[in-house]
Scaffold this motif. Structure first.
Motif, PDB file in Angstrom:
ATOM      1  N   LEU A  30       5.862  16.231  -0.912  1.00 50.96           N
ATOM      2  CA  LEU A  30       5.101  15.537   0.134  1.00 50.96           C
ATOM      3  C   LEU A  30       4.619  14.173  -0.361  1.00 50.96           C
ATOM      4  N   ARG A  31       4.033  14.175  -1.566  1.00 57.18           N
ATOM      5  CA  ARG A  31       3.499  12.917  -2.103  1.00 57.18           C
ATOM      6  C   ARG A  31       4.636  11.936  -2.390  1.00 57.18           C
ATOM      7  N   VAL A  34       5.874  10.481   0.979  1.00 55.12           N
ATOM      8  CA  VAL A  34       4.943   9.491   1.545  1.00 55.12           C
ATOM      9  C   VAL A  34       5.005   8.191   0.756  1.00 55.12           C
ATOM     10  N   ARG A  35       5.076   8.325  -0.584  1.00 54.89           N
ATOM     11  CA  ARG A  35       5.144   7.111  -1.409  1.00 54.89           C
ATOM     12  C   ARG A  35       6.450   6.348  -1.205  1.00 54.89           C
ATOM     13  N   ALA A  38       5.983   4.416   1.942  1.00 52.60           N
ATOM     14  CA  ALA A  38       5.056   3.300   1.705  1.00 52.60           C
ATOM     15  C   ALA A  38       5.721   2.227   0.847  1.00 52.60           C
ATOM     16  N   ALA A  41       7.407  -0.402   2.805  1.00 49.93           N
ATOM     17  CA  ALA A  41       6.469  -1.390   3.370  1.00 49.93           C
ATOM     18  C   ALA A  41       5.977  -2.353   2.290  1.00 49.93           C
ATOM     19  N   TRP A  42       5.677  -1.813   1.097  1.00 46.97           N
ATOM     20  CA  TRP A  42       5.184  -2.684   0.022  1.00 46.97           C
ATOM     21  C   TRP A  42       6.252  -3.701  -0.395  1.00 46.97           C
ATOM     22  N   ALA A  45       6.595  -6.326   2.252  1.00 42.70           N
ATOM     23  CA  ALA A  45       5.454  -7.255   2.234  1.00 42.70           C
ATOM     24  C   ALA A  45       5.561  -8.223   1.063  1.00 42.70           C
ATOM     25  N   SER A 115       1.960  -1.146  -5.239  1.00 40.58           N
ATOM     26  CA  SER A 115       0.713  -1.245  -4.478  1.00 40.58           C
ATOM     27  C   SER A 115      -0.332  -1.992  -5.289  1.00 40.58           C
ATOM     28  N   ALA A 118      -6.164  -3.075  -6.309  1.00 46.48           N
ATOM     29  CA  ALA A 118      -7.455  -3.224  -5.630  1.00 46.48           C
ATOM     30  C   ALA A 118      -7.503  -2.460  -4.305  1.00 46.48           C
ATOM     31  N   VAL A 119      -6.350  -1.968  -3.833  1.00 46.54           N
ATOM     32  CA  VAL A 119      -6.304  -1.291  -2.533  1.00 46.54           C
ATOM     33  C   VAL A 119      -6.777   0.162  -2.630  1.00 46.54           C
ATOM     34  N   SER A 120      -6.459   0.808  -3.748  1.00 46.46           N
ATOM     35  CA  SER A 120      -6.801   2.228  -3.869  1.00 46.46           C
ATOM     36  C   SER A 120      -8.283   2.420  -4.143  1.00 46.46           C
ATOM     37  N   TYR A 122      -9.431   4.912  -5.540  1.00 44.78           N
ATOM     38  CA  TYR A 122      -9.526   5.825  -6.682  1.00 44.78           C
ATOM     39  C   TYR A 122      -9.124   5.185  -8.004  1.00 44.78           C
ATOM     40  N   THR A 124      -6.238   3.774  -8.714  1.00 37.82           N
ATOM     41  CA  THR A 124      -4.841   4.114  -9.014  1.00 37.82           C
ATOM     42  C   THR A 124      -3.928   3.078  -8.360  1.00 37.82           C
ATOM     43  N   LEU A 161       2.593   7.141 -10.150  1.00 34.95           N
ATOM     44  CA  LEU A 161       1.182   6.861  -9.895  1.00 34.95           C
ATOM     45  C   LEU A 161       0.488   6.625 -11.236  1.00 34.95           C
TER      46      LEU A 161
ATOM     47  N   LEU B  15      -2.506   0.394   3.127  1.00 36.30           N
ATOM     48  CA  LEU B  15      -1.413  -0.009   2.236  1.00 36.30           C
ATOM     49  C   LEU B  15      -1.670  -1.346   1.553  1.00 36.30           C
ATOM     50  N   PHE B  16      -2.381  -2.249   2.260  1.00 33.89           N
ATOM     51  CA  PHE B  16      -2.428  -3.626   1.755  1.00 33.89           C
ATOM     52  C   PHE B  16      -3.821  -4.209   1.547  1.00 33.89           C
ATOM     53  N   ALA B  17      -4.863  -3.566   2.015  1.00 33.00           N
ATOM     54  CA  ALA B  17      -6.192  -4.193   1.997  1.00 33.00           C
ATOM     55  C   ALA B  17      -7.162  -3.391   1.139  1.00 33.00           C
ATOM     56  N   PRO B  18      -8.282  -4.002   0.791  1.00 33.52           N
ATOM     57  CA  PRO B  18      -9.287  -3.255   0.029  1.00 33.52           C
ATOM     58  C   PRO B  18      -9.786  -2.044   0.827  1.00 33.52           C
ATOM     59  N   PRO B  19     -10.333  -1.043   0.122  1.00 33.23           N
ATOM     60  CA  PRO B  19     -10.680   0.223   0.796  1.00 33.23           C
ATOM     61  C   PRO B  19     -11.699   0.081   1.922  1.00 33.23           C
ATOM     62  N   LEU B  47      -2.778  11.132  -0.079  1.00 28.23           N
ATOM     63  CA  LEU B  47      -1.412  11.389  -0.556  1.00 28.23           C
ATOM     64  C   LEU B  47      -0.898  10.243  -1.419  1.00 28.23           C
ATOM     65  N   LEU B  48      -1.261   9.021  -1.052  1.00 34.58           N
ATOM     66  CA  LEU B  48      -0.753   7.867  -1.788  1.00 34.58           C
ATOM     67  C   LEU B  48      -1.460   7.670  -3.127  1.00 34.58           C
ATOM     68  N   TYR B  49      -2.774   7.787  -3.128  1.00 37.72           N
ATOM     69  CA  TYR B  49      -3.520   7.270  -4.267  1.00 37.72           C
ATOM     70  C   TYR B  49      -4.315   8.280  -5.076  1.00 37.72           C
ATOM     71  N   LEU B  55     -11.163  13.069  -7.035  1.00 40.59           N
ATOM     72  CA  LEU B  55     -12.241  12.160  -7.427  1.00 40.59           C
ATOM     73  C   LEU B  55     -13.492  13.000  -7.625  1.00 40.59           C
TER      74      LEU B  55
END
Lengths: 253, 82
Positions: A30-31, A34-35, A38, A41-42, A45, A115, A118-120, A122, A124, A161, B15-19, B47-49, B55
């Motif tokens: 699943l992960r 999804v990645r 994504a 898209a990354w 971009a 990715s 700064a977006v995550s 967590y 990561t 990741l 996907l692209f911006a700060p949280p 799922l992505l991060y 956490l």
């Protein structure tokens, strides 16, 4: 009816939580799926961003619109060449860094950052190399020679990741000069270390992983009050994380 | 239309911006609508991060945040929608 919907949603969320918590082929698939979506898209971009950089950007185009018609084409051409030159210079610097990393760690591999770190929320980020390229869990992720910013925590065939050492809540043992202490990640490339008052720690000292040649950050600020028995040391990653485009993966122990 | 725009913005933000951007979008959506899509947004972010350990031990923080927003804003949403 409303309550039933929320209870059903809660049940689904609990199932989802359990599914993500327990390692299984379903979770990994699943992960990974999804990645992969994504990643498309990354990559797209990044391509659009590069094109805008290459052709001069929105602001310079707007400025040029008001210029004299005869000069417009010439200015655009010169600006385009200049920006192209900047892009090449930036790429050259990145490749030079990668080359020096390659010399220092011939066993490692370079990987593109998909990715933005700064977006995550967590601490990561995802890179575009996986098991097919030889990436393994536990490998160190370097942004410059002898500067590790994180470790690989999950790998699939084509993506990985990475968890930053500065991820919120992350704790890791470090050495600053001859002081062994715990580094507490605070997010955004920052971390906090508590050392006994009077320790020989100065701004600019490296926080190193014990027994390894990698630094995970440098002392940026020292907060010491006479009444406190301990000194707070703020440690900063020596890399601009949002602008990272490549990292270098070195197998861990 | 507004819902679709903010929803799209929140997913792009994941996907692209700060949280804070997906968080603000999720907040706006859940105040105005019973926006089940914020759960999908939370699940996507997890799922992505999210690292395998979660956490602070929570395996799906973003999904839970989305759910809390959804039920937390239910009373104010009812008043707005009346």
């Amino acid at each position: 009816m409303r309550n039933k919907s929320f209870v059903a949603a809660l049940l689904l969320i609990v199932l989802f939580g359990v599914a993500l918590k327990v390692q299984s082929p379903v979770r990994d698939g699943l992960r990974s799926g999804v990645r992969s979506v994504a990643a498309v898209a990354w990559v797209a971009a990044h391509g659009i961003g590069d094109s805008i950089d290459h052709y001069g950007g929105f602001s310079s185009r707007t400025a040029l619109a008001g210029e004299n018609a005869a000069l417009k084409a010439e200015i655009a051409r010169l600006e385009s060449l200049s920006l192209h030159n900047d892009v090449l210079r930036s790429e050259n610097a990145t490749l030079r860094d990668m080359f020096s990393l390659r010399e220092a760690h011939p066993e490692g591999i370079a990987a593109s950052v998909l990715s933005d770190p700064a977006v995550s929320p967590y601490g990561t980020f995802v890179i575009g190399s996986g098991t097919d390229d030889g990436v393994v869990v536990g490998a160190y992720v370097l942004s410059a020679p002898r500067v590790a910013i994180g470790r690989v925590i999950e790998v699939d065939a084509h993506s990985t990741l990475v968890e930053l050492f500065s991820a919120p809540g992350k704790e890791i043992e470090v050495m600053i000069e001859d002081v062994r202490t715990i580094y507490h990640g605070r997010g955004d490339g920052n971390g906090l270390v508590i050392v006994p008052r009077g320790s020989q720690v100065a701004e600019g000292d490296a926080a190193q992983l014990p027994g390894l040649e990698f630094a995970i950050g440098f002392v940026g600020y020292i907060e010491s009050k006479p009444e406190d028995a301990e000194t707070k040391v703020l440690v900063r990653v020596p890399a601009n994380l949002p602008s990272l485009s490549f990292v270098y993966i070195v197998p861990g122990e | 239309m507004i819902r679709a725009f903010i929803g799209g913005l929140s997913f792009a933000g994941a996907l692209f911006a700060p949280p804070w951007l997906p968080l603000v979008c999720a907040g706006v959506l859940t105040v105005r609508f019973r926006a089940w899509e914020v759960l999908i947004l939370g699940a996507l972010i997890d799922l992505l991060y999210v690292p395998a350990g979660g956490l602070y031990g929570i395996p799906i923080p973003a999904t839970l945040t989305a759910f809390i927003l959804l039920i937390g804003f239910e009373p104010i949403r009812r008043k707005l929608l009346l």
